[in-house]
Design a protein around this motif. Structure first.
Motif, PDB file in Angstrom:
ATOM      1  N   ARG A  25      47.464  36.248  44.506  1.00 49.02           N
ATOM      2  CA  ARG A  25      47.726  35.098  45.367  1.00 49.02           C
ATOM      3  C   ARG A  25      47.846  35.490  46.842  1.00 49.02           C
ATOM      4  O   ARG A  25      48.094  34.635  47.675  1.00 49.02           O
ATOM      5  CB  ARG A  25      48.994  34.373  44.897  1.00 49.02           C
ATOM      6  N   GLU A  84      49.376  21.766  35.436  1.00 50.20           N
ATOM      7  CA  GLU A  84      48.880  22.839  36.295  1.00 50.20           C
ATOM      8  C   GLU A  84      48.611  24.097  35.476  1.00 50.20           C
ATOM      9  O   GLU A  84      47.549  24.730  35.601  1.00 50.20           O
ATOM     10  CB  GLU A  84      49.902  23.146  37.392  1.00 50.20           C
ATOM     11  N   ILE A 139      40.690  29.830  42.809  1.00 55.11           N
ATOM     12  CA  ILE A 139      41.374  28.548  42.657  1.00 55.11           C
ATOM     13  C   ILE A 139      41.885  28.115  44.028  1.00 55.11           C
ATOM     14  O   ILE A 139      42.481  28.917  44.750  1.00 55.11           O
ATOM     15  CB  ILE A 139      42.548  28.661  41.668  1.00 55.11           C
ATOM     16  N   SER A 154      34.863  27.320  44.132  1.00 60.37           N
ATOM     17  CA  SER A 154      36.269  27.333  43.735  1.00 60.37           C
ATOM     18  C   SER A 154      36.573  26.154  42.833  1.00 60.37           C
ATOM     19  O   SER A 154      35.814  25.179  42.769  1.00 60.37           O
ATOM     20  CB  SER A 154      37.181  27.296  44.962  1.00 60.37           C
ATOM     21  N   THR A 158      44.413  25.314  45.986  1.00 61.14           N
ATOM     22  CA  THR A 158      45.544  24.450  45.635  1.00 61.14           C
ATOM     23  C   THR A 158      45.391  23.016  46.135  1.00 61.14           C
ATOM     24  O   THR A 158      46.215  22.161  45.818  1.00 61.14           O
ATOM     25  CB  THR A 158      46.866  25.031  46.165  1.00 61.14           C
ATOM     26  N   HIS A 177      45.750  38.000  38.328  1.00 62.29           N
ATOM     27  CA  HIS A 177      45.804  36.759  39.114  1.00 62.29           C
ATOM     28  C   HIS A 177      46.520  37.018  40.433  1.00 62.29           C
ATOM     29  O   HIS A 177      47.751  37.024  40.504  1.00 62.29           O
ATOM     30  CB  HIS A 177      46.505  35.658  38.331  1.00 62.29           C
ATOM     31  N   THR A 197      44.153  32.737  43.842  1.00 59.80           N
ATOM     32  CA  THR A 197      44.548  31.389  44.238  1.00 59.80           C
ATOM     33  C   THR A 197      44.781  31.360  45.738  1.00 59.80           C
ATOM     34  O   THR A 197      45.574  32.132  46.274  1.00 59.80           O
ATOM     35  CB  THR A 197      45.832  30.941  43.509  1.00 59.80           C
ATOM     36  N   SER A 198      44.082  30.452  46.416  1.00 59.94           N
ATOM     37  CA  SER A 198      44.217  30.287  47.861  1.00 59.94           C
ATOM     38  C   SER A 198      44.960  28.997  48.171  1.00 59.94           C
ATOM     39  O   SER A 198      44.624  27.935  47.638  1.00 59.94           O
ATOM     40  CB  SER A 198      42.835  30.255  48.522  1.00 59.94           C
ATOM     41  N   HIS A 219      49.324  22.127  42.684  1.00 60.86           N
ATOM     42  CA  HIS A 219      50.602  22.517  42.112  1.00 60.86           C
ATOM     43  C   HIS A 219      51.246  21.341  41.382  1.00 60.86           C
ATOM     44  O   HIS A 219      51.037  20.173  41.724  1.00 60.86           O
ATOM     45  CB  HIS A 219      51.561  22.988  43.201  1.00 60.86           C
ATOM     46  N   ILE A 264      44.983  26.042  34.879  1.00 58.45           N
ATOM     47  CA  ILE A 264      44.806  27.463  35.196  1.00 58.45           C
ATOM     48  C   ILE A 264      44.362  28.214  33.945  1.00 58.45           C
ATOM     49  O   ILE A 264      43.482  29.082  33.994  1.00 58.45           O
ATOM     50  CB  ILE A 264      46.107  28.059  35.756  1.00 58.45           C
ATOM     51  N   THR A 285      39.647  23.399  42.221  1.00 50.95           N
ATOM     52  CA  THR A 285      40.882  22.871  42.805  1.00 50.95           C
ATOM     53  C   THR A 285      41.880  22.555  41.701  1.00 50.95           C
ATOM     54  O   THR A 285      41.602  21.747  40.811  1.00 50.95           O
ATOM     55  CB  THR A 285      40.605  21.616  43.639  1.00 50.95           C
TER      56      THR A 285
END
Length: 356
Positions: free
Chosen positions: A76, A338, A122, A136, A124, A74, A100-101, A141, A342, A138
Motif C-alpha cells: 500500500r 470491501e 487497486i 486498475s 480506492t 499486498h 492499492t493506491s 473502502h 479484494i 476500483t
C-alpha cells in the motif's frame, strides 16, 4: 506467529506511525480472515492480535504455500512495493504483487516505475484511478456496520455521553488541524448557533503536538464568541461510534483528504452529512433528488454555513437524508463487501497463475 506454509497473502506495514493505511490494515485483515482469505501481516506498528509473520519467514518464499502455486504480497506504499519487486524479480521467489493506491495527485517518476511492475492495482476511488497510468480495479473502502449503526433512542444516546438530551448536535470528528478544516467547522458554528438556541456543536479528535496551538486558537475564538458552553472540544475517544449516534448533523470540512471514512461512519449511524468536495466524498454522498448529504466546495466557509443551515432548519430534509445515507452505507460500503472484492482480485491472480 503464523506458519508461513499456511499464509497465502502477506500484508506488509513498513511504517511505525499510525496512519490511514495502517488503520486500513488493522480493520481489514480480521474481516479477510473471517472470509477465508489466508492473510498475515508483516512489520511494526500493528496490534499483536493480528495474524503476523516475522521477517525470517521471507526466506521460505521460494517454497509454495499449501494448495497454491505462489503467494501474494499486498503493498500500500512505495516502501512496500520495492522489497516485493526484489523478492520476485531478483530473488525469483514465488510471489505476485498487488498494490492499492489512495493517492489523488500526479505520481512521481519513481512511483510510476514501481506501479508499472505490479501484477494488479487497486484504486480506492474513481478519482484515484484517474491518476493511474496502468489498468486498475476500483474498490472503495468500507466500514464496520456492526460498530457503526443508528441509535434506538437518540435522547438516551446523548444523555449517556453527558450531553443535554433535548439539544440538537452538530459534530466534526477527526484530527484537529488546518488540513482537516476544523477551523471551518468552528467558524460555521460560530455563525449559526447564536440564532439557533436548540443546537450545540462537538469537535471530537486529538490535536498532536504540532497542532496544539491551532486548537488553542480555535478555543479562544469560541470563547470570544461567547459560545464556550455550546461548541465543545471533547478530545479523542475510543468509543467514537457512540458519539456519532448522538449527532443530528455531521460536517466533514476537510481541505484535503486521501479517501475519508467519516462521512460513511455518519451515514451508517443515520446522520445527514455536509462534506467538502475532496477525497472520495463526492463518490460516497448522493446529492440531488435522493440526497444523503450536501457537497460543498473545499475551503468555502460561506458554502459550508449555508449547507449546514439547510439541514439544521429543515428537520424533515435532514431525517430523509439520514435514512437514505444509512441504506447506502449498509448496502454499498460495508467492510465485508470491501474484503470480498479484494478477495476477488486475489483469486483472479492465483487462478491465472494456476492456469498458466
Amino acid at each position: 506467529m503464523e506458519d508461513i506454509s499456511d499464509v497465502e497473502i502477506i500484508a506488509p506495514n513498513f511504517k511505525r506511525r499510525l496512519s490511514g493505511v495502517t488503520s486500513t490494515i488493522i480493520q481489514l485483515v480480521p474481516v479477510q480472515r473471517a472470509l477465508g482469505q489466508k492473510v498475515a501481516t508483516l512489520g511494526p506498528g500493528l496490534p499483536a492480535s493480528l495474524p503476523h509473520i516475522g521477517y525470517s519467514a521471507l526466506l521460505r518464499l521460494w517454497g509454495r504455500p499449501k494448495n497454491r502455486a505462489l503467494r501474494l504480497w499486498h503493498a500500500r506504499r512505495n516502501v512496500e512495493m520495492l522489497p516485493a519487486i526484489v523478492l520476485r524479480d531478483i530473488l525469483r521467489m514465488k510471489l505476485r504483487i498487488v498494490f492499492t493506491s489512495a493517492s489523488q495527485r500526479k505520481h512521481s517518476g519513481w512511483s510510476k516505475f514501481l506501479i508499472r511492475r505490479m501484477d494488479a492495482v487497486i484504486a480506492t476511488s474513481n478519482r484515484t484511478a484517474a491518476y493511474l497510468e496502468v489498468p486498475s480495479t476500483t474498490i472503495m473502502h468500507g466500514i464496520d456496520t456492526q460498530r457503526f449503526y443508528p441509535a434506538d433512542d437518540k435522547m438516551a444516546a446523548k444523555a449517556a455521553l453527558g450531553l443535554a438530551p433535548d439539544k440538537k448536535i452538530a459534530g466534526c470528528f477527526g484530527r484537529v488541524r488546518h488540513q482537516k478544516g476544523t477551523d471551518l467547522f468552528v467558524d460555521t458554528m460560530i455563525e449559526l448557533l447564536p440564532m439557533r438556541p436548540n443546537w450545540i456543536a462537538i469537535v471530537a479528535g486529538r490535536a498532536t503536538a504540532a497542532h496544539v496551538s491551532f486548537e488553542n486558537e480555535l478555543k479562544d475564538r469560541v470563547k470570544q464568541a461567547g459560545l464556550f458552553d455550546r461548541i465543545l472540544f471533547v478530545g479523542e475517544h475510543t468509543n467514537i461510534p457512540d458519539w456519532y449516534r448522538a449527532l443530528d448533523l455531521f460536517v466533514a470540512p476537510q481541505r484535503w483528504e486521501g479517501f475519508g471514512l467519516t462521512p460513511l461512519e455518519a451515514m451508517a449511524t443515520k446522520v445527514p452529512v455536509v462534506a467538502t468536495d475532496v477525497g472520495a466524498f463526492s463518490e460516497l454522498l448522493v446529492t440531488g433528488e435522493d440526497e444523503t448529504g450536501i457537497l460543498v466546495a473545499a475551503n468555502s466557509l460561506g458554502d459550508m454555513t449555508q449547507a449546514a443551515a439547510a439541514f439544521m432548519d429543515d428537520p424533515e430534509r435532514a431525517k430523509l437524508a439520514g435514512e437514505r445515507g444509512l441504506a447506502r452505507a449498509t448496502d454499498s460500503f460495508s467492510i465485508q463487501g470491501e474484503a470480498s472484492r479484494i478477495g476477488a482480485v486475489y483469486e483472479k491472480l492465483l487462478s491465472d497463475t494456476a492456469a498458466g
